[in-house]
Motif scaffolding. Structure first.
Motif, mmCIF file in Angstrom:
data_model
loop_
_atom_site.group_PDB
_atom_site.id
_atom_site.type_symbol
_atom_site.label_atom_id
_atom_site.label_comp_id
_atom_site.label_asym_id
_atom_site.label_seq_id
_atom_site.Cartn_x
_atom_site.Cartn_y
_atom_site.Cartn_z
ATOM 1 N N TYR A 105 214.138 20.972 80.341
ATOM 2 C CA TYR A 105 212.723 21.380 80.242
ATOM 3 C C TYR A 105 211.868 20.164 79.823
ATOM 4 C CZ TYR A 105 208.994 24.622 78.492
ATOM 5 O OH TYR A 105 207.832 25.313 78.252
ATOM 6 N N ASN A 151 210.836 23.861 66.512
ATOM 7 C CA ASN A 151 211.568 24.826 67.354
ATOM 8 C C ASN A 151 211.915 24.267 68.734
ATOM 9 O OD1 ASN A 151 208.891 24.960 68.176
ATOM 10 N ND2 ASN A 151 208.897 27.161 68.492
ATOM 11 N N PHE A 152 211.101 23.317 69.225
ATOM 12 C CA PHE A 152 211.411 22.626 70.488
ATOM 13 C C PHE A 152 211.246 21.124 70.232
ATOM 14 C CE2 PHE A 152 210.676 26.886 71.893
ATOM 15 C CZ PHE A 152 211.593 27.044 72.921
ATOM 16 N N MET A 156 208.329 19.839 73.291
ATOM 17 C CA MET A 156 206.941 19.838 72.839
ATOM 18 C C MET A 156 206.388 18.417 72.741
ATOM 19 S SD MET A 156 206.215 22.973 72.835
ATOM 20 C CE MET A 156 207.415 23.099 74.147
ATOM 21 N N ARG A 159 205.850 17.397 76.649
ATOM 22 C CA ARG A 159 204.741 18.162 77.239
ATOM 23 C C ARG A 159 203.393 17.542 76.836
ATOM 24 N NH1 ARG A 159 205.278 24.583 76.999
ATOM 25 N NH2 ARG A 159 204.369 24.486 74.933
ATOM 26 N N THR A 226 201.042 21.669 68.051
ATOM 27 C CA THR A 226 201.749 22.935 68.263
ATOM 28 C C THR A 226 202.287 23.381 66.913
ATOM 29 O OG1 THR A 226 202.365 22.421 70.535
ATOM 30 C CG2 THR A 226 203.686 24.084 69.429
ATOM 31 N N GLU A 249 198.138 24.695 70.224
ATOM 32 C CA GLU A 249 199.042 25.737 70.718
ATOM 33 C C GLU A 249 199.586 26.423 69.477
ATOM 34 O OE1 GLU A 249 202.043 27.610 71.318
ATOM 35 O OE2 GLU A 249 203.121 25.872 72.118
ATOM 36 N N ARG A 277 215.507 34.169 72.574
ATOM 37 C CA ARG A 277 215.526 32.739 72.896
ATOM 38 C C ARG A 277 215.318 31.978 71.582
ATOM 39 N NH1 ARG A 277 210.522 29.995 75.818
ATOM 40 N NH2 ARG A 277 211.322 27.896 76.168
ATOM 41 N N THR A 282 210.315 31.164 68.906
ATOM 42 C CA THR A 282 209.374 30.503 69.818
ATOM 43 C C THR A 282 208.033 31.218 69.701
ATOM 44 O OG1 THR A 282 209.318 31.688 71.937
ATOM 45 C CG2 THR A 282 211.338 30.452 71.473
ATOM 46 N N CYS A 283 206.971 30.501 70.044
ATOM 47 C CA CYS A 283 205.631 31.104 69.946
ATOM 48 C C CYS A 283 205.431 32.188 70.986
ATOM 49 C CB CYS A 283 204.554 30.045 70.180
ATOM 50 S SG CYS A 283 204.646 28.723 69.011
ATOM 51 N N VAL A 284 206.212 32.110 72.091
ATOM 52 C CA VAL A 284 206.048 33.115 73.151
ATOM 53 C C VAL A 284 207.100 34.218 73.063
ATOM 54 C CG1 VAL A 284 204.832 31.640 74.800
ATOM 55 C CG2 VAL A 284 207.325 31.592 74.754
ATOM 56 N N SER A 440 207.986 30.014 80.973
ATOM 57 C CA SER A 440 207.646 28.604 80.734
ATOM 58 C C SER A 440 208.296 27.681 81.757
ATOM 59 C CB SER A 440 208.141 28.176 79.347
ATOM 60 O OG SER A 440 207.651 29.053 78.372
ATOM 61 N N PHE A 446 200.443 26.287 80.147
ATOM 62 C CA PHE A 446 200.916 26.930 78.908
ATOM 63 C C PHE A 446 199.793 26.878 77.877
ATOM 64 C CE2 PHE A 446 202.967 27.595 74.962
ATOM 65 C CZ PHE A 446 204.148 28.279 75.208
HETATM 66 C C1 SIN Z 1 206.706 27.202 71.681
HETATM 67 O O1 SIN Z 1 207.348 28.055 71.122
HETATM 68 O O2 SIN Z 1 205.815 26.616 71.080
HETATM 69 C C2 SIN Z 1 206.959 26.769 73.104
HETATM 70 C C3 SIN Z 1 207.720 27.723 73.899
HETATM 71 C C4 SIN Z 1 207.832 27.338 75.353
HETATM 72 O O3 SIN Z 1 207.419 26.256 75.772
HETATM 73 O O4 SIN Z 1 208.332 28.161 76.112
#
Ligand code: SIN
Length: 477
Positions: A105, A151-152, A156, A159, A226, A249, A277, A282-284, A440, A446
């Motif tokens: 990713y 978390n990423f 992140m 991106r 983020t 974000e 996940r 995750t934020c989503v 994603s 996003f």
């Molecule tokens: C996030 O949790 O901030 C990112 C999640 C994603 O990119 O799918």
């Protein structure tokens, strides 16, 4: 570990304690992975000054030259996939499979923006007079800064950094203190590919001091963050003095709606993917699951079975699907939300407690009979808990799903095409997954609305966040 140590050849990283360093621990075992140098606010200002000089040189390269360097970086990341994934699992805790997925990713953003860097096209406008020509050009915004979450730890960063570098900006990255090693590994590979060190610098240390330095220093023209809505608000406030461009974000409270005409197996799969996940971090991630009354019991059973069979453990071990939570604070929040829900009438179908593995491992949990008075209905849990709410009508569920200050991601499952459009458009969210729990990828914009933030990352829109539009008016008389 040998491959990891060989990769992490950077003056800021050591494998024995040294003064002024922070400790990076493995959340699965509690072992220390490495020590990382921290910088003072003064050190950050110095790095910003160096980035200012480096940015001018970097921006003077052609888009194609920058693209070629980004391509080298992409190949270097792919070539080190296994080492980067193991490093990520060791500092973050997610399973090795998830880490491998995150490296893919992360790399996808570098490839995408290497392609996009050649397409920062301007425009020629229709003039108002015969003697006038009107044009729009896009120019790099300058020195930018990113504050990235644990978390990423890789995706992140790429991106944000890939579009910044593609556009001709310099970027300083402040990674989360729990996961700085992945950031350094990416930077080392970027330098090897030809990105100048001062154009892409990693700065570790006190989050507040570094964020303040980014906000106070007028040379930094843009901040991309983020993380939590609370910290996002502070960055917004502090950036007001210099009117900086911002990408924020922030938090989410994602609804996941299952209508009675949905493919229930597909919906259950989608929920497991969206909810569990990264162990729910995750934020989503789905936070509230709304299930139509007629299929409520059947769907709950399917989800509980799948959640109950997820394998928990040290992410480096074969077959592990769920790692530990990042720390004890995260564990406490999960426990508080479950205790509050149970006290207000929820029923635990699966999990509900700390794992016998100890540490910060928590069993994937499914709760039924959730209601809107529970804390879990209002606040993001950021952990492996799926609370199932019952609903009757489409209008009711739309109103309940939108009843939150957040607006990041939402999901709905239905076979009815007209309803897919109707509900998809009515949900007040930046992103809506329809019959899927995974939305994603690098081609997608996003980002969220309301308290979930500003701006979009990834996609063909993502590079615009690092470009200024300039209008040129030429009198040719
Ligand atoms: C996030 O949790 O901030 C990112 C999640 C994603 O990119 O799918």
């Amino acid at each position: 570990m040998q491959a990891i140590q060989a990769l992490l050849q950077h003056p800021d990283i050591r494998f024995e304690p040294f003064s002024g360093s922070l400790t990076v621990d493995n959340p699965a075992t509690g072992d220390t992975v490495a020590y990382v140098r921290t910088v003072s606010a003064e050190g950050v200002h110095q790095a910003i000054a160096r980035a200012q000089t480096a940015q001018k040189r970097w921006a003077s390269k052609t888009a194609l030259e920058r693209a070629d360097i980004l391509w080298q970086w992409y190949h270097a990341v792919c070539g080190h996939k296994e080492t980067l994934a193991r490093l990520m699992t060791m500092e973050q805790g997610k399973s090795l499979n998830e880490s491998r997925g995150e490296i893919d990713y992360a790399a996808s953003f570098i490839r995408w923006f290497a392609e996009q860097s050649r397409r920062s096209d301007g425009d020629v406008l229709t003039p108002l007079k015969h003697t006038q020509r009107m044009l729009v050009v896009k120019q790099a915004i300058g020195v930018t800064a990113a504050i990235t979450p644990w978390n990423f730890p890789s995706a992140m960063i790429t991106r944000k950094a890939a579009p910044a570098l593609a556009a001709g900006c310099a970027m300083l990255v402040k990674p989360a203190s729990k996961t700085p090693l992945s950031a350094y590994a990416l930077a080392i590979l970027a330098y090897g590919a030809g990105v100048p060190q001062d154009a892409f610098a990693v700065v570790c240390g006190h989050a507040g001091h570094i964020a303040d330095a980014f906000a106070e220093n007028p040379v930094v023209r843009k901040i991309s963050f983020t993380g939590s809505t609370e910290v996002g608000r502070e960055i917004f406030r502090n950036s007001a003095q210099h009117i900086k461009k911002l990408s924020l974000e922030l938090g989410g409270n994602a609804p996941f709606i299952v209508f009675d005409d949905a493919d229930l197996d597909k919906a259950a799969e989608g929920l497991i993917a969206s909810k569990f996940r990264n162990s729910g971090q995750t934020c989503v991630c789905t936070n509230r699951v709304y299930v139509q009354a007629g299929i409520y019991q059947e769907f709950a059973q399917k989800v509980a079975e799948k959640a109950g069979s997820l394998k928990l453990g040290n992410g480096l071990e074969t077959g592990v699907q769920q790692g530990p939570l990042i720390d004890r604070k995260a564990l406490s929040k999960v426990e508080e939300h479950i205790a509050d829900a149970l006290a207000k009438g929820a029923v635990c179908l699966s999990g509900g407690k700390r794992s016998s593995l100890g540490g910060t491992f928590f069993e994937p949990t499914v709760l039924t009979e959730a209601n809107d008075d529970m804390a879990i209905a209002r606040e993001e849990t950021f952990g492996p808990v799926a609370p199932l709410f019952r609903f009757d009508t489409e209008a009711e569920v739309i109103a309940r799903a939108n009843h939150t200050e957040f607006g990041l991601a939402a999901y709905l499952f239905t076979r009815d095409t007209a309803r897919q459009w109707r509900v998809g458009e009515a949900l007040e969210y930046g992103m809506v997954g329809i019959n899927t729990g995974l939305i994603s990828n690098e081609a997608a914009p996003f980002g969220g609305i309301k308290a979930s933030g500003l701006g979009r990352e990834g996609s063909r829109y993502g590079i615009e966040e690092y470009l200024e539009m300039k209008y040129l008016c030429i009198d040719i008389a």
